[in-house]
Design an enzyme around this catalytic site. Structure first.
Site, PDB file in Angstrom:
ATOM      1  N   ARG A 125       0.808  -1.289   0.008  1.00  0.00           N
ATOM      2  CA  ARG A 125      -0.142   0.036   0.057  1.00  0.00           C
ATOM      3  C   ARG A 125       0.731   1.103  -0.069  1.00  0.00           C
ATOM      4  O   ARG A 125       0.842   2.133  -0.899  1.00  0.00           O
ATOM      5  CB  ARG A 125      -1.012  -0.045   1.342  1.00  0.00           C
ATOM      6  CG  ARG A 125      -2.057   1.089   1.222  1.00  0.00           C
ATOM      7  CD  ARG A 125      -3.223   0.849   1.886  1.00  0.00           C
ATOM      8  NE  ARG A 125      -3.435  -0.069   2.861  1.00  0.00           N
ATOM      9  CZ  ARG A 125      -3.002   0.022   3.989  1.00  0.00           C
ATOM     10  NH1 ARG A 125      -2.575   1.156   4.594  1.00  0.00           N
ATOM     11  NH2 ARG A 125      -2.968  -0.961   5.145  1.00  0.00           N
ATOM     12  N   ASP A 176      -4.682  22.939 -10.949  1.00  0.00           N
ATOM     13  CA  ASP A 176      -5.140  21.600 -11.687  1.00  0.00           C
ATOM     14  C   ASP A 176      -4.665  21.849 -12.928  1.00  0.00           C
ATOM     15  O   ASP A 176      -5.456  22.740 -13.776  1.00  0.00           O
ATOM     16  CB  ASP A 176      -6.743  21.381 -11.482  1.00  0.00           C
ATOM     17  CG  ASP A 176      -7.053  20.196 -12.203  1.00  0.00           C
ATOM     18  OD1 ASP A 176      -6.530  19.741 -13.107  1.00  0.00           O
ATOM     19  OD2 ASP A 176      -8.439  19.886 -12.025  1.00  0.00           O
TER      20      ASP A 176
END
Ligand SMILES: *Cc1c(COP(=O)(O)O)cnc(C)c1O
Length: 382
Positions: A54, A179
């Site tokens: 993970r 973004d």
């Protein structure tokens, strides 16, 4: 740096994926690392730097190194989607943080900021970020931790001033995140303009082939915020799978070629569409009459991107009817793939959307522009 290798430019970084090979086999392409767990040494320590899949995956790390280099950042993190990258960053700010974000931006993220973030202790003000005065007026010194920009932004392709917003954010003790999904590092490198964080929906241009959902954050510096975003990714399990990371690295090898080809096609289509009787307005920052053109000209280099929108003469029904008449263009949401897509944007955003109902969003691919034009112009002619 002890290396005498000259610094590589973006095209070389992308095509070579930093030049990484597999030393064990001398393979030109590094292997896909799929292991979920790693062997502990007999003395009970882990020396490889890897414990569990993970937090630890070498293929994801290789992809992160490529993105950090393309964005000229100190580090990058990959996530299972663009949305999870943005959410991890917002969560990393901590409860009580105030965020200033655009009124018109990528719809799913706007929805998260408006509908989900408040319950997590975050407060959000949405302003017209194309106007620096609106950003400055929304800042709450001491409380505002993040200014969020998207440029060019969905679906009107407005341009926000990264350097100007960075100065305002920093004066108030906040960070600036951009973004940059639609600009890509090929056309804009926000970290070099003063931004602290770049976010990508890597689903779009970075991967480029409409077959991976992924997200990324690139950081100007490794600091408490980037460390917390990394911890949150592991703690919340917002990871990218190794196979997706492998495909993403492969996709990024042609990023510069795809983005330039899409930008050239989009610029040519925008020019031709401006004279089409079925179109009342073309929204493309590369057009001299676009509101953000001068700023885009200064802030972007090498093109204005592959995204544009048109407003259909005859309103919403005419827009939907035109989208129904294409055959080469695909009627689908999403963007940034090699194939051209057309979408009636208000239909997918739904009630409350600021998107004009007569708007068709075009994600221009890398096909032959004459084929794209023939299909689109007949569809708009009705
Ligand atoms: C698609 C997109 C996102 C969300 O990314 P996912 O990978 O779909 O989670 C965010 N911002 C922009 C500009 C996008 O186009």
């Amino acid at each position: 740096m002890s290396t005498d290798k000259p610094a590589w430019r973006l095209s070389t970084l992308a095509a070579q994926a930093l030049g990484k090979i597999d030393e064990a086999t001398r393979a030109i392409v590094p292997p896909l690392h799929v292991a979920t767990t790693f062997i502990r040494d007999p003395d009970n320590l882990y020396r490889s730097g890897n414990i569990y899949g993970r937090p630890d995956n070498e293929t994801a790390r290789e992809g992160e190194a490529v993105i950090a280099a393309l964005e000229e950042g100190a580090s990058a993190l990959l996530f299972g989607s663009g949305v999870s990258a943005a959410v991890a960053l917002c969560l990393a700010l901590g409860p009580g943080a105030h965020i200033v974000a655009p009124k018109v931006m990528y719809w799913s993220l706007r929805n998260w900021l408006v509908n989900e973030a408040p319950a997590l202790g975050l407060s959000v003000d949405l302003v017209a970020t194309e106007d620096l005065n609106e950003i400055a007026a929304a800042m709450k010194p001491g409380r505002t931790k993040l200014v969020w920009l998207e440029t060019p932004s969905n679906p009107l392709w407005s341009i926000s001033d990264i350097a100007g917003a960075a100065a305002i954010a920093h004066r108030a003790g906040a960070k600036l995140a951009v973004d940059s999904t639609c600009a890509t590092p090929v056309l804009t490198r926000p970290l070099t303009l003063g931004a602290d964080i770049v976010m990508h929906s890597a689903t779009k241009y970075l991967n480029g082939h409409s077959d991976v959902i992924a997200g990324a954050l690139a950081f100007a510096a490794e600091d408490a915020l980037s460390a917390r975003a990394r911890r949150i990714r592991a703690a919340h399990g917002l990871i990218l799978g190794p196979f997706e990371a492998f495909l993403l690295i492969r996709g990024m090898r042609t990023l510069h070629l795809r983005v330039r080809a899409a930008s050239e096609n989009a610029a040519e289509l925008a020019r031709r569409l401006s004279g089409h009787a079925g179109v009342v307005e073309v929204l493309y920052p590369g057009l001299p009459n676009h509101r953000g053109h001068d700023l885009a000209h200064r802030q972007m280099s090498g093109g204005f991107g592959g995204m544009l929108s048109i407003r259909a003469a005859g309103g919403e029904a005419a827009a939907i009817a035109a989208a129904a008449r294409v055959s080469l263009w695909k009627r689908a949401t999403s963007l940034g793939g090699v194939e051209s897509l057309i979408e009636h944007r208000a239909s997918i955003e739904g009630p409350g959307s600021p998107c004009p109902p007569d708007l068709l969003r075009l994600s221009v691919g890398v096909e032959d522009v004459e084929d794209l034009w023939r299909d689109l112009s007949q569809a708009l002619a009705g």
